[in-house]
Write an enzyme that holds these catalytic residues in place. Structure first.
Site, PDB file in Angstrom:
ATOM      1  CE1 TYR A  95     -59.508 -19.198 -24.908  1.00  0.00           C
ATOM      2  CE2 TYR A  95     -58.789 -18.351 -26.978  1.00  0.00           C
ATOM      3  CZ  TYR A  95     -58.657 -19.279 -25.907  1.00  0.00           C
ATOM      4  OH  TYR A  95     -57.897 -20.371 -25.940  1.00  0.00           O
ATOM      5  CD  GLU A 137     -54.838 -20.582 -27.527  1.00  0.00           C
ATOM      6  OE1 GLU A 137     -55.526 -19.649 -28.116  1.00  0.00           O
ATOM      7  OE2 GLU A 137     -55.441 -21.344 -26.614  1.00  0.00           O
ATOM      8  NE  ARG A 206     -62.057 -36.459 -37.785  1.00  0.00           N
ATOM      9  CZ  ARG A 206     -63.294 -35.305 -37.663  1.00  0.00           C
ATOM     10  NH1 ARG A 206     -63.060 -34.425 -37.614  1.00  0.00           N
ATOM     11  NH2 ARG A 206     -64.399 -36.120 -37.847  1.00  0.00           N
ATOM     12  CD  GLN A 207     -55.638 -31.548 -33.310  1.00  0.00           C
ATOM     13  OE1 GLN A 207     -56.005 -32.404 -32.482  1.00  0.00           O
ATOM     14  NE2 GLN A 207     -55.336 -30.245 -32.925  1.00  0.00           N
ATOM     15  CB  THR A 278     -48.304 -42.736 -36.398  1.00  0.00           C
ATOM     16  OG1 THR A 278     -49.647 -42.294 -35.324  1.00  0.00           O
ATOM     17  CG2 THR A 278     -49.182 -43.472 -37.131  1.00  0.00           C
ATOM     18  N   PRO A 279     -46.574 -41.643 -33.821  1.00  0.00           N
ATOM     19  CG  PRO A 279     -47.581 -41.164 -31.508  1.00  0.00           C
ATOM     20  CD  PRO A 279     -47.872 -42.017 -32.874  1.00  0.00           C
TER      21      PRO A 279
END
Length: 392
Positions: A95, A137, A206-207, A278-279
């Protein structure tokens, strides 16, 4: 806490950020990667080259300026971005690097208009925003770590099966390489795969959505092969052509804010455009078990041979009487029309949709016109979050 004077200064910059936001974030990423090229191992360079990441960040910065007096208004955005950051392995030490380069980019683009007062205000505001992301996070990291078999950052998984779904889509099944239990996930969430490709200077993240509901056995992603146009398609083609059963791939814990959340007595419609199925496939497998109300699942594909999961979907429809499954083929029956949705979608339905941006824009506009409430429409982009310009 920010002073009222600081918040007033930040708000006064909102119109300028609305106009110059993407210019600022474009300069920012250029500076960032020149000074810290190691971060290219984290960021998706396809999104960079297409300008998606720059626009997404510009939208976030602008939203922060508009809502600086009440940052709770943008917490849903913070949560969504924090989920992506957690899945990519973003750390607190990143950050200050981001802040330094973002502030320099603001100064470079705005020039003399970026007065010392404005720069001081944004320095202070960035610190508050960074703390919000770091805190969110860290909560997400701890949640994923504390699950049985959970972990932080990336963990090695072994490919245990590879199944061709159609001429472009292949499903990949993964199990933890260490044999640990598989943590559960919400239907609709995604994982990040960390891919090292021979000859490539940097690694690629990649997600991919998990394309089946949690069963405790393995994680499944279903990947569409893209035409290689460097760097677009480089990861999908590598997975299709070079990832074999027994190979190891680092994977992040499941993440994401797009997941099935409907009550058992609420009608539900799923609208899938292409690989956007897909989801929704994961969600449907839970919906039919939990929901007694009518369920519609509509899959839109350009051609018959691009339909994904046709047989499993027909099998599910035969097993559950409250499910209606539709395959709409663009080349023969056209796109999903407003009239089709009006005929089959109850305006009190929850609607989940996923596909390309044009597909989602069209579906959302149609749904709003036929009376579906905006807060009943759930969707997620492929790639960075960007605002949809919706007009009814």
């Amino acid at each position: 806490m920010l002073s009222q004077e600081t918040m007033d200064i930040i708000k006064s910059t909102a119109p300028v950020l609305e106009i110059h936001g993407k210019d600022i974030t474009t300069v920012f990423y250029k500076r960032l990667f020149e000074s810290h090229p190691e971060l290219l191992n984290i960021f998706n360079q396809t999104n960079q080259r297409k300008g998606r990441q720059q626009l997404a960040l510009a939208n976030t910065v602008y939203a922060a300026a508009v809502h600086i007096e009440k940052l709770s208004e943008i917490m849903p955005v913070v949560k969504q971005v924090a989920e992506k950051h957690r899945s990519l392995g973003i750390k607190p030490e990143h950050y200050p690097i981001v802040g330094e380069n973002l502030l320099k980019a603001i100064k470079e683009v705005l020039g003399d208009a970026a007065t010392p007062e404005i720069m001081n205000a944004w320095t202070e505001a960035y610190g508050v925003l960074a703390d919000a992301f770091i805190s969110t996070e860290e909560t997400l990291y701890k949640e994923s770590e504390n699950k049985q078999g959970g972990w932080r950052f990336f963990k090695d998984f072994k490919l245990v099966d590879k199944v061709t779904e159609n001429k472009l889509v292949t499903s990949f099944y993964f199990k933890p390489a260490d044999g640990a239990p598989l943590p559960d996930y919400k239907p609709g969430q995604y994982i990040t795969v960390h891919v090292t490709i021979p000859g490539e200077k940097y690694t690629h993240n990649r997600q991919y959505s998990l394309s089946k509901a949690f069963d405790g056995e393995n994680y499944r992603i279903s990947v569409k092969r893209e035409v290689v146009n460097e760097p677009v398609g480089i990861v999908s083609n590598y997975l299709h052509d070079h990832l074999n059963i027994g190979d190891i791939l680092p994977i992040s814990a499941p993440a994401g804010v797009f997941f099935y959340q409907s009550k058992p007595d609420t009608p539900v419609t799923f609208l899938a455009g292409g690989i956007g199925i897909t989801p929704l496939m994961s969600m449907l497998q839970i919906a039919v078990k939990e929901n007694n109300a009518p369920i519609n699942f509509v899959q839109s594909a350009n051609t018959t041979d691009l339909v994904v999961f046709s047989k499993p979907l027909h099998d599910i429809a035969q097993q559950y009487s409250n499910l209606n499954y539709f395959e709409l083929i663009t080349e023969t029956s056209g796109y999903i029309s407003k009239e089709f949705l009006e005929q089959y979608v109850d305006s009190s339905s929850d609607v989940y949709l996923c596909g390309s941006v044009p597909f989602m824009l069209a579906m959302i506009k149609h749904l709003l016109v036929i009376g579906v409430s905006k807060n009943r429409i759930y969707y997620e982009f492929f790639g960075p979050s960007m605002a949809l310009d919706i007009e009814t």
